[in-house]
Write a protein that holds these residues in place. Structure first.
Motif, PDB file in Angstrom:
ATOM      1  N   LYS A 123       0.828  -1.219   0.000  1.00  0.00           N
ATOM      2  CA  LYS A 123       0.000   0.000   0.000  1.00  0.00           C
ATOM      3  C   LYS A 123       0.857   1.263   0.000  1.00  0.00           C
ATOM      4  N   LEU A 124       2.169   1.068   0.149  1.00  0.00           N
ATOM      5  CA  LEU A 124       3.064   2.218   0.311  1.00  0.00           C
ATOM      6  C   LEU A 124       3.066   3.115  -0.928  1.00  0.00           C
ATOM      7  N   GLU A 125       3.132   2.486  -2.096  1.00  0.00           N
ATOM      8  CA  GLU A 125       3.229   3.261  -3.328  1.00  0.00           C
ATOM      9  C   GLU A 125       2.029   4.199  -3.485  1.00  0.00           C
ATOM     10  N   GLY A 126       0.838   3.694  -3.196  1.00  0.00           N
ATOM     11  CA  GLY A 126      -0.378   4.510  -3.311  1.00  0.00           C
ATOM     12  C   GLY A 126      -0.353   5.675  -2.333  1.00  0.00           C
ATOM     13  N   LEU A 127       0.116   5.397  -1.121  1.00  0.00           N
ATOM     14  CA  LEU A 127       0.169   6.464  -0.115  1.00  0.00           C
ATOM     15  C   LEU A 127       1.172   7.550  -0.525  1.00  0.00           C
ATOM     16  N   LEU A 128       2.308   7.128  -1.041  1.00  0.00           N
ATOM     17  CA  LEU A 128       3.321   8.116  -1.438  1.00  0.00           C
ATOM     18  C   LEU A 128       2.836   8.944  -2.630  1.00  0.00           C
ATOM     19  N   ALA A 129       2.084   8.300  -3.514  1.00  0.00           N
ATOM     20  CA  ALA A 129       1.535   9.034  -4.660  1.00  0.00           C
ATOM     21  C   ALA A 129       0.549  10.091  -4.167  1.00  0.00           C
ATOM     22  N   ALA A 130      -0.269   9.721  -3.166  1.00  0.00           N
ATOM     23  CA  ALA A 130      -1.223  10.683  -2.604  1.00  0.00           C
ATOM     24  C   ALA A 130      -0.482  11.848  -1.957  1.00  0.00           C
ATOM     25  N   ALA A 131       0.632  11.559  -1.313  1.00  0.00           N
ATOM     26  CA  ALA A 131       1.389  12.596  -0.608  1.00  0.00           C
ATOM     27  C   ALA A 131       2.031  13.589  -1.563  1.00  0.00           C
TER      28      ALA A 131
END
Ligand SMILES: *Cc1c(COP(=O)(O)O)cnc(C)c1O
Length: 223
Positions: free
Chosen positions: A141-149
Protein backbone atom coordinates in the motif's frame (compact mmCIF):
# COMPACT_ATOMS: atom_id res chain seq x y z
CA UNK A 1 27.12 12.71 36.52
CA UNK A 2 23.48 11.63 36.71
CA UNK A 3 22.25 8.28 35.45
CA UNK A 4 20.49 9.86 32.49
CA UNK A 5 23.58 11.69 31.37
CA UNK A 6 25.75 8.61 31.88
CA UNK A 7 23.33 6.32 30.04
CA UNK A 8 22.78 8.69 27.15
CA UNK A 9 26.53 9.20 26.72
CA UNK A 10 26.95 5.42 26.60
CA UNK A 11 24.22 5.10 23.95
CA UNK A 12 25.73 7.87 21.82
CA UNK A 13 29.09 6.16 22.03
CA UNK A 14 27.65 2.80 20.95
CA UNK A 15 25.74 4.54 18.14
CA UNK A 16 28.97 6.10 16.91
CA UNK A 17 30.80 2.79 16.99
CA UNK A 18 28.00 1.05 15.05
CA UNK A 19 28.09 3.80 12.42
CA UNK A 20 31.85 3.53 12.04
CA UNK A 21 31.59 -0.28 11.74
CA UNK A 22 29.20 0.24 8.85
CA UNK A 23 31.46 2.83 7.22
CA UNK A 24 29.00 5.61 8.00
CA UNK A 25 29.42 9.08 9.47
CA UNK A 26 28.16 9.01 13.09
CA UNK A 27 26.66 12.47 12.53
CA UNK A 28 24.16 10.91 10.11
CA UNK A 29 22.35 9.09 12.92
CA UNK A 30 20.18 10.95 15.43
CA UNK A 31 19.11 9.74 18.83
CA UNK A 32 15.40 10.10 19.60
CA UNK A 33 15.03 9.73 23.37
CA UNK A 34 11.68 7.99 23.84
CA UNK A 35 10.21 9.63 26.92
CA UNK A 36 6.71 8.12 27.06
CA UNK A 37 5.79 7.51 30.69
CA UNK A 38 8.73 9.66 31.84
CA UNK A 39 7.89 12.76 33.86
CA UNK A 40 8.73 16.30 32.78
CA UNK A 41 11.37 16.64 35.50
CA UNK A 42 13.44 13.78 34.12
CA UNK A 43 13.04 15.06 30.57
CA UNK A 44 14.40 18.39 31.78
CA UNK A 45 17.33 16.52 33.28
CA UNK A 46 17.89 14.69 29.97
CA UNK A 47 17.82 18.00 28.11
CA UNK A 48 20.40 19.27 30.59
CA UNK A 49 22.54 16.26 29.67
CA UNK A 50 22.43 17.38 26.04
CA UNK A 51 19.52 15.40 24.56
CA UNK A 52 17.49 17.49 22.11
CA UNK A 53 14.84 15.23 20.57
CA UNK A 54 12.16 13.40 22.53
CA UNK A 55 9.74 10.78 21.25
CA UNK A 56 6.27 10.39 22.71
CA UNK A 57 3.49 7.93 21.95
CA UNK A 58 0.44 9.76 23.29
CA UNK A 59 -0.63 13.17 22.10
CA UNK A 60 -2.18 14.30 25.39
CA UNK A 61 0.83 13.28 27.43
CA UNK A 62 3.13 15.05 24.98
CA UNK A 63 0.97 18.18 25.02
CA UNK A 64 1.19 18.53 28.78
CA UNK A 65 4.96 17.96 28.82
CA UNK A 66 5.47 20.37 25.93
CA UNK A 67 3.59 23.03 27.92
CA UNK A 68 5.58 22.37 31.06
CA UNK A 69 8.91 22.35 29.21
CA UNK A 70 8.13 25.22 26.86
CA UNK A 71 11.23 27.09 28.03
CA UNK A 72 13.57 24.39 26.69
CA UNK A 73 14.97 24.26 23.18
CA UNK A 74 13.86 20.71 22.42
CA UNK A 75 12.03 18.95 19.63
CA UNK A 76 9.07 16.55 20.03
CA UNK A 77 8.49 13.57 17.78
CA UNK A 78 5.37 11.38 17.66
CA UNK A 79 6.47 7.74 17.57
CA UNK A 80 3.23 5.99 18.60
CA UNK A 81 0.04 5.27 16.69
CA UNK A 82 -1.75 8.53 15.88
CA UNK A 83 -5.53 8.54 16.16
CA UNK A 84 -7.31 10.66 13.58
CA UNK A 85 -9.10 12.75 16.21
CA UNK A 86 -5.67 13.79 17.56
CA UNK A 87 -4.22 14.84 14.20
CA UNK A 88 -4.86 18.53 14.80
CA UNK A 89 -3.21 18.57 18.22
CA UNK A 90 -0.32 16.53 16.83
CA UNK A 91 0.38 19.15 14.17
CA UNK A 92 0.64 21.77 16.90
CA UNK A 93 3.20 19.82 18.93
CA UNK A 94 5.35 17.58 16.78
CA UNK A 95 8.26 18.46 14.54
CA UNK A 96 8.16 14.97 13.02
CA UNK A 97 5.41 12.35 13.04
CA UNK A 98 6.95 8.87 12.58
CA UNK A 99 3.73 6.90 12.42
CA UNK A 100 1.58 7.88 9.44
CA UNK A 101 -0.21 4.70 8.38
CA UNK A 102 -3.10 5.67 6.10
CA UNK A 103 -4.01 8.07 3.32
CA UNK A 104 -6.90 9.40 5.38
CA UNK A 105 -4.54 10.33 8.24
CA UNK A 106 -2.18 11.94 5.74
CA UNK A 107 -5.06 14.03 4.35
CA UNK A 108 -6.05 15.19 7.82
CA UNK A 109 -2.47 16.19 8.62
CA UNK A 110 -2.26 18.08 5.33
CA UNK A 111 -5.45 19.97 6.13
CA UNK A 112 -4.46 20.86 9.71
CA UNK A 113 -0.92 21.85 8.68
CA UNK A 114 -2.37 24.18 6.07
CA UNK A 115 -4.69 25.72 8.65
CA UNK A 116 -1.75 26.32 11.02
CA UNK A 117 0.50 27.63 8.27
CA UNK A 118 2.91 24.86 9.12
CA UNK A 119 5.03 22.58 7.01
CA UNK A 120 4.64 19.18 8.65
CA UNK A 121 7.40 16.58 8.33
CA UNK A 122 6.21 12.96 8.44
CA UNK A 123 7.45 9.38 8.09
CA UNK A 124 5.33 6.44 6.99
CA UNK A 125 5.20 3.47 9.34
CA UNK A 126 5.45 0.22 7.42
CA UNK A 127 4.35 -3.11 8.81
CA UNK A 128 6.67 -5.71 7.34
CA UNK A 129 5.08 -8.70 9.06
CA UNK A 130 1.43 -9.00 7.89
CA UNK A 131 0.07 -10.96 10.86
CA UNK A 132 1.63 -8.54 13.31
CA UNK A 133 -0.86 -6.65 15.52
CA UNK A 134 1.19 -3.45 15.41
CA UNK A 135 0.08 -0.51 13.32
CA UNK A 136 1.64 0.48 10.03
CA UNK A 137 0.67 0.10 6.41
CA UNK A 138 1.35 -3.01 4.36
CA UNK A 139 4.26 -2.82 1.96
CA UNK A 140 1.99 -3.08 -1.08
CA UNK A 141 0.00 0.00 0.00
CA UNK A 142 3.06 2.22 0.31
CA UNK A 143 3.23 3.26 -3.33
CA UNK A 144 -0.38 4.51 -3.31
CA UNK A 145 0.17 6.46 -0.11
CA UNK A 146 3.32 8.12 -1.44
CA UNK A 147 1.53 9.03 -4.66
CA UNK A 148 -1.22 10.68 -2.60
CA UNK A 149 1.39 12.60 -0.61
CA UNK A 150 3.01 14.01 -3.72
CA UNK A 151 0.10 16.32 -4.36
CA UNK A 152 0.14 17.73 -0.83
CA UNK A 153 1.55 21.19 -0.26
CA UNK A 154 1.78 21.38 3.52
CA UNK A 155 3.54 18.18 4.39
CA UNK A 156 6.47 16.17 3.23
CA UNK A 157 7.08 12.43 3.60
CA UNK A 158 10.77 12.25 4.47
CA UNK A 159 11.18 8.55 5.09
CA UNK A 160 9.99 5.31 6.63
CA UNK A 161 9.66 3.84 10.09
CA UNK A 162 9.17 0.28 11.27
CA UNK A 163 8.95 -1.79 14.44
CA UNK A 164 9.94 -5.40 13.81
CA UNK A 165 8.42 -8.24 15.85
CA UNK A 166 10.16 -8.64 19.20
CA UNK A 167 13.10 -11.06 19.24
CA UNK A 168 15.44 -11.95 22.10
CA UNK A 169 18.25 -12.07 19.56
CA UNK A 170 18.66 -8.61 17.98
CA UNK A 171 20.29 -10.17 14.90
CA UNK A 172 16.83 -11.36 13.90
CA UNK A 173 15.73 -7.74 13.41
CA UNK A 174 18.38 -7.27 10.72
CA UNK A 175 16.39 -8.65 7.74
CA UNK A 176 13.49 -6.32 8.61
CA UNK A 177 15.75 -3.28 8.76
CA UNK A 178 17.40 -4.26 5.51
CA UNK A 179 14.00 -4.56 3.84
CA UNK A 180 12.96 -1.13 5.11
CA UNK A 181 16.14 0.41 3.76
CA UNK A 182 15.55 -1.13 0.32
CA UNK A 183 12.00 0.20 0.31
CA UNK A 184 13.23 3.70 1.18
CA UNK A 185 15.82 3.50 -1.57
CA UNK A 186 13.22 2.42 -4.10
CA UNK A 187 11.18 5.55 -3.39
CA UNK A 188 14.16 7.87 -2.89
CA UNK A 189 13.31 8.58 0.75
CA UNK A 190 16.17 9.76 2.99
CA UNK A 191 15.10 9.05 6.54
CA UNK A 192 14.93 5.65 8.23
CA UNK A 193 13.54 5.55 11.77
CA UNK A 194 14.45 2.10 13.04
CA UNK A 195 16.07 0.48 16.08
CA UNK A 196 15.18 0.57 19.78
CA UNK A 197 16.99 -0.28 23.02
CA UNK A 198 17.51 -3.95 22.12
CA UNK A 199 18.69 -3.58 18.54
CA UNK A 200 19.68 -0.01 17.65
CA UNK A 201 23.22 -0.98 16.67
CA UNK A 202 21.92 -3.51 14.12
CA UNK A 203 19.55 -0.84 12.77
CA UNK A 204 22.44 1.62 12.36
CA UNK A 205 24.49 -1.01 10.54
CA UNK A 206 21.52 -1.36 8.19
CA UNK A 207 21.16 2.35 7.53
CA UNK A 208 19.02 3.90 10.31
CA UNK A 209 19.15 7.71 10.34
CA UNK A 210 17.16 7.88 13.59
CA UNK A 211 17.04 5.40 16.44
CA UNK A 212 14.28 5.51 19.06
CA UNK A 213 15.69 4.57 22.44
CA UNK A 214 13.73 4.67 25.70
CA UNK A 215 14.61 2.01 28.26
CA UNK A 216 18.38 2.27 27.85
CA UNK A 217 18.21 5.98 28.73
CA UNK A 218 15.36 6.28 31.25
CA UNK A 219 15.23 2.74 32.66
CA UNK A 220 12.36 0.24 32.61
CA UNK A 221 8.90 1.75 32.22
CA UNK A 222 6.45 0.86 34.96
CA UNK A 223 3.62 -1.45 33.90
C1 LIG B 1 8.52 2.73 23.39
C2 LIG B 1 8.96 2.84 22.00
C3 LIG B 1 10.34 2.85 21.68
C4 LIG B 1 11.44 2.71 22.70
O1 LIG B 1 11.55 1.38 23.11
P1 LIG B 1 12.73 0.92 24.11
O2 LIG B 1 12.77 -0.54 23.89
O3 LIG B 1 12.30 1.34 25.48
O4 LIG B 1 13.96 1.59 23.68
C5 LIG B 1 10.68 3.01 20.34
N1 LIG B 1 9.74 3.15 19.38
C6 LIG B 1 8.42 3.15 19.65
C7 LIG B 1 7.46 3.33 18.55
C8 LIG B 1 7.99 2.99 20.97
O5 LIG B 1 6.69 2.99 21.22
Amino acid sequence: MTDISEFSQAILERMGQAAVRAGRDPRDVRLIAVSKGVGAGRIREAAGAGLRVFGESRVQEAASKARELGDLNIEWHMVGHLQKNKARAAVEIFELIHSVDSISLLELLERHSGACGKHQRVLVQVKLEPEDTKSGIAEDKLEGLLAAAEGMKNLRVEGLMTIPPFFEDPERSRPFYRRLRRLAERYCLDELSMGMTGDFEIAIEEGATMVRVGTAIFGERPG
